[in-house]
Design a protein around this motif. Structure first.
Motif, PDB file in Angstrom:
ATOM      1  N   ARG A  79       0.840  -1.188   0.000  1.00 23.45           N
ATOM      2  CA  ARG A  79       0.000   0.000   0.000  1.00 23.45           C
ATOM      3  C   ARG A  79       0.878   1.241   0.000  1.00 23.45           C
ATOM      4  N   GLY A 117      -2.407   4.951   0.639  1.00 22.60           N
ATOM      5  CA  GLY A 117      -3.059   3.698   0.991  1.00 22.60           C
ATOM      6  C   GLY A 117      -3.449   2.825  -0.177  1.00 22.60           C
ATOM      7  N   VAL A 157      -5.281  -5.034   3.314  1.00 23.57           N
ATOM      8  CA  VAL A 157      -4.901  -4.075   4.356  1.00 23.57           C
ATOM      9  C   VAL A 157      -6.111  -3.185   4.609  1.00 23.57           C
ATOM     10  N   GLN A 159      -8.171  -0.318   6.400  1.00 21.95           N
ATOM     11  CA  GLN A 159      -7.732   0.973   6.943  1.00 21.95           C
ATOM     12  C   GLN A 159      -8.914   1.722   7.544  1.00 21.95           C
ATOM     13  N   TYR A 161     -10.160   5.383   8.863  1.00 28.20           N
ATOM     14  CA  TYR A 161      -9.940   6.825   8.838  1.00 28.20           C
ATOM     15  C   TYR A 161     -11.021   7.508   9.664  1.00 28.20           C
ATOM     16  N   LEU A 176      -5.840   8.810   8.912  1.00 27.21           N
ATOM     17  CA  LEU A 176      -5.677   7.388   9.222  1.00 27.21           C
ATOM     18  C   LEU A 176      -5.419   7.206  10.712  1.00 27.21           C
ATOM     19  N   PHE A 179      -4.828   0.480  11.003  1.00 27.00           N
ATOM     20  CA  PHE A 179      -4.854  -0.397   9.837  1.00 27.00           C
ATOM     21  C   PHE A 179      -4.430  -1.789  10.270  1.00 27.00           C
ATOM     22  N   ARG A 181      -3.151  -5.621   8.368  1.00 31.15           N
ATOM     23  CA  ARG A 181      -2.902  -6.510   7.227  1.00 31.15           C
ATOM     24  C   ARG A 181      -3.243  -7.945   7.653  1.00 31.15           C
ATOM     25  N   SER A 223     -10.205   0.381   1.719  1.00 30.99           N
ATOM     26  CA  SER A 223      -8.996  -0.259   1.216  1.00 30.99           C
ATOM     27  C   SER A 223      -7.910   0.756   0.887  1.00 30.99           C
ATOM     28  N   SER A 224      -8.270   2.052   0.864  1.00 26.29           N
ATOM     29  CA  SER A 224      -7.312   3.139   0.692  1.00 26.29           C
ATOM     30  C   SER A 224      -8.007   4.423   1.092  1.00 26.29           C
TER      31      SER A 224
END
Length: 237
Positions: A79, A117, A157, A159, A161, A176, A179, A181, A223-224
């Motif tokens: 990421r 991310g 991963v 995440q 926020y 963020l 997170f 993984r 995911s980001s």
């Protein structure tokens, strides 16, 4: 890269861009691997290449690692720890800018080409069943499920926020906080749990004190930074 020096441009050095365009004209599948110490201009590759891999400075085992990813022996799960700009004119560019949200440029979008991310996989993941439970006045448990819905085993991963909807000091539009993984076989589903504690809710006020203010906080799971799948909120009194 130019260690210890700034660059005036993010373009590829020498005749590398000319080489890329010549390779693309052959009609053969084109995979572009970036070996770099800072984000380079990836606009052309993102549009014309069949695959794009950023390897940074991968070290003495980098060749083996890159080959494993390209040939499918390893499912990538990296990421971006940065935002990749579309143009040098965007710099500095980062995901957690403070309110109000930036407006677009005359010539282009203000969003990055690839956001903080971001990262692709050979499989797909589905997020569901978001729950937010208050454990105490300043402690919340956030849980959700992630399922591998693709054809391959792989790592995701997840995440978390947050955005403070109202504060005495201007806060980021998105920040963020946590997170994780984790590995999922194809078809497997996993429950992910994050705990939001006082540190996650606190800000530095005008007196340079770390405090928690009352109000509503938006919780975003994805995911980001630009791929938010689930949203909820918490109320701190």
């Amino acid at each position: 890269c130019g260690e210890g020096f700034d660059r005036a441009s993010l373009s590829l050095l020498g005749r590398q861009q000319e080489l890329l365009e010549s390779l693309q004209k052959t009609g053969k599948p084109l995979i572009v691997v970036y070996i770099e110490g800072r984000p380079l201009e990836k606009n052309w590759a993102s549009e014309y290449a069949d695959a794009l891999l950023t390897a940074y400075y991968p070290g003495q085992e980098g060749g083996n690692a890159i080959a494993d990813v390209l040939f499918g022996d390893y499912n990538p799960s990296g990421r971006l720890p940065i935002s990749v700009p579309r143009s040098v004119g965007q710099i500095p560019v980062y995901y957690n800018k403070k309110a109000p949200r930036n407006h677009d440029y005359v010539e282009m979008s203000s969003s990055p080409l690839y956001s903080f991310g971001y990262g692709m996989s050979y499989t797909t993941f589905e997020y569901s069943a978001l729950q937010v439970v208050q454990k105490s006045a300043r402690c919340f448990e956030v849980s959700f499920k992630v399922k591998n819905t693709g054809k391959y085993d792989g790592e995701e991963v997840a995440q978390l926020y947050m955005r403070d909807e109202y504060a005495s000091v201007v806060q980021p539009m998105k920040q963020l906080k946590h997170f994780e993984r984790f590995y999922l076989s194809k078809g497997e589903e996993k429950l992910i749990v994050f705990t939001l504690a006082e540190e996650d809710l606190s800000i530095i006020n005008q007196a340079l004190e770390q405090i928690v203010e009352s109000g509503t906080f938006q919780v975003m799971i994805g995911s980001s930074s630009d791929d938010i799948r689930l949203e909820g909120s918490i109320l701190v009194k």
